[in-house]
Scaffold this motif. Structure first.
Motif, PDB file in Angstrom:
ATOM      1  N   LEU A 105       0.854  -1.183   0.000  1.00  0.00           N
ATOM      2  CA  LEU A 105       0.000   0.000   0.000  1.00  0.00           C
ATOM      3  C   LEU A 105       0.894   1.238   0.000  1.00  0.00           C
ATOM      4  N   ASN A 106       0.554   2.223  -0.819  1.00  0.00           N
ATOM      5  CA  ASN A 106       1.341   3.456  -0.806  1.00  0.00           C
ATOM      6  C   ASN A 106       0.552   4.658  -0.274  1.00  0.00           C
ATOM      7  N   ASP A 107      -0.708   4.423   0.088  1.00  0.00           N
ATOM      8  CA  ASP A 107      -1.501   5.400   0.849  1.00  0.00           C
ATOM      9  C   ASP A 107      -1.966   4.665   2.095  1.00  0.00           C
ATOM     10  N   ILE A 108      -1.039   4.489   3.017  1.00  0.00           N
ATOM     11  CA  ILE A 108      -1.266   3.611   4.162  1.00  0.00           C
ATOM     12  C   ILE A 108      -1.662   4.442   5.377  1.00  0.00           C
ATOM     13  N   ARG A 109      -2.698   4.012   6.059  1.00  0.00           N
ATOM     14  CA  ARG A 109      -3.237   4.766   7.187  1.00  0.00           C
ATOM     15  C   ARG A 109      -2.965   4.001   8.487  1.00  0.00           C
ATOM     16  N   LYS A 110      -2.576   4.717   9.513  1.00  0.00           N
ATOM     17  CA  LYS A 110      -2.392   4.120  10.832  1.00  0.00           C
ATOM     18  C   LYS A 110      -3.677   4.317  11.622  1.00  0.00           C
ATOM     19  N   LEU A 111      -4.261   3.222  12.041  1.00  0.00           N
ATOM     20  CA  LEU A 111      -5.571   3.275  12.666  1.00  0.00           C
ATOM     21  C   LEU A 111      -5.490   3.570  14.155  1.00  0.00           C
ATOM     22  N   ASP A 112      -6.218   4.601  14.582  1.00  0.00           N
ATOM     23  CA  ASP A 112      -6.476   4.862  15.988  1.00  0.00           C
ATOM     24  C   ASP A 112      -7.887   4.344  16.263  1.00  0.00           C
ATOM     25  N   LYS A 113      -7.971   3.199  16.904  1.00  0.00           N
ATOM     26  CA  LYS A 113      -9.270   2.559  17.093  1.00  0.00           C
ATOM     27  C   LYS A 113     -10.220   3.415  17.914  1.00  0.00           C
TER      28      LYS A 113
END
Length: 349
Positions: A117-125
């Motif tokens: 993935l090159n638009d990768i998101r870090k999830l804050d649940k």
């Protein structure tokens, strides 16, 4: 803009993914959206007007099969997708868009998918407590949507079923118009711990039949015995108006027949999410599983749950494997909720 979505592999998740498609189309009406998902999803995707076509993912849920994913991805290169959205969090789910050389590939970080993935998101649940919010957030740039409150109003899942389809399919299964229909979805994944007891369903069915309704039971083949338990608890006269279609319908037919119902009573299950997407008056019964993450998305849905928090329970500790919190939900409570949901319909008539 042409986009490929790698869709989920569960009924409820697939239904919630429609919010992403609706949000994408609202932002860019001429966007073309194709969804790659297991073949069984086609009856759902075909009823989502935002989806251009459903592409069958031939590999099983747990199969890596790197070579086959490479072949599938390369075969998609001529489709000229400009954007991919990868909804499952697994490593393998990001492989096809990578091999397809889709320029922008968006998804949550999941299983360390850097490079794929090159638009990768870090999830804050905590920032996105609902699954549907996590799907919807992918429709927007990461720096614009940092928490659920930043999202515009969510467009909930909505399936389309024609009136003539309802009439023809109901007749096919012998559901004629003498009585209006209440649908029951008495099954649930992982066994009886997530099921409202069959004897409560039977008590509810008997009361509804006495009031002039007919009851239709929905589910897969493995839910057929639960449906028969409900019917067996009724009198001979009552069983005439209780139809066990669990295991007798294809998913396509179940969707149409649920759309034909006047209301639905369901455990926490995929069919519950389908009923919500059909905008049916719905009473959803929860026990150890929690509606805090994946609730039914409909204004006409009413949730009954007597405990709080999530309980990872595979087998209930009460008789026949039921969970005590579901046993404690009495049929009278469900009837009262149905009465409130159906009151506006009765007033119009």
């Amino acid at each position: 803009m042409k986009a490929l979505v790698i869709g989920p592999s569960w009924v409820g998740d697939m239904m919630m993914s429609q919010t992403l498609y609706r949000m994408l189309k609202a932002e860019q009406p001429d966007r073309i959206i194709d969804v790659m998902a297991p073949a069984w999803c086609r009856p759902l995707l075909s009823r989502m007007p935002e989806v251009n076509q459903a592409l069958a993912m031939p590999l099983g849920h747990g199969a890596l099969e790197l070579g086959e994913r490479r072949r599938i991805g390369k075969a998609l290169r001529d489709s000229h997708y400009e954007r991919a959205f990868v909804l499952p969090n697994s490593f393998k789910s990001a492989l096809v868009p990578f091999f397809a050389a889709i320029p922008q590939r968006t998804g949550w970080r999941g299983e360390m998918r850097y490079g794929l993935l090159n638009d990768i998101r870090k999830l804050d649940k905590d920032a996105f407590p609902l699954m549907v919010q996590r799907y919807a957030a992918l429709a927007f740039p990461a720096d614009k949507i940092r928490q659920a409150s930043d999202l515009p109003e969510l467009l909930w899942p909505r399936l389309e079923v024609a009136e003539q389809e309802k009439i023809e399919t109901a007749a096919q299964f012998g559901l004629h118009g003498e009585r209006p229909i209440i649908g029951f979805c008495p099954g649930a994944e992982f066994g009886p711990a997530k099921r409202w007891p069959h004897y409560h369903y039977a008590t509810l069915a008997a009361e509804l039949i006495q009031r002039g309704w007919q009851v239709v039971l929905f589910g897969s083949a493995k839910d057929e015995p639960a449906g028969e338990q409900i019917r067996t608890a009724l009198t001979d006269e009552q069983r005439v108006w209780c139809h066990n279609l669990a295991g007798k319908t294809q998913l396509e037919q179940a969707v149409i027949l649920l759309a034909h119902c006047d209301a639905v009573v369901s455990n926490d299950s995929g069919l519950m999410h389908i009923a919500a997407a059909l905008d049916k008056p719905l009473v959803a019964l929860y026990g150890p599983s929690s509606p805090d993450f994946t609730p039914p998305l409909a204004d006409k849905a009413r949730i009954i749950r007597l405990i709080t928090g999530y309980h990872k329970v595979r087998k209930g500790d009460a008789g026949e494997g039921y969970h005590q919190s579901l046993i404690d939900i009495q049929p009278e409570r469900v009837i009262a909720e149905l009465d409130r949901l159906l009151a506006p319909t009765a007033e119009r008539e």
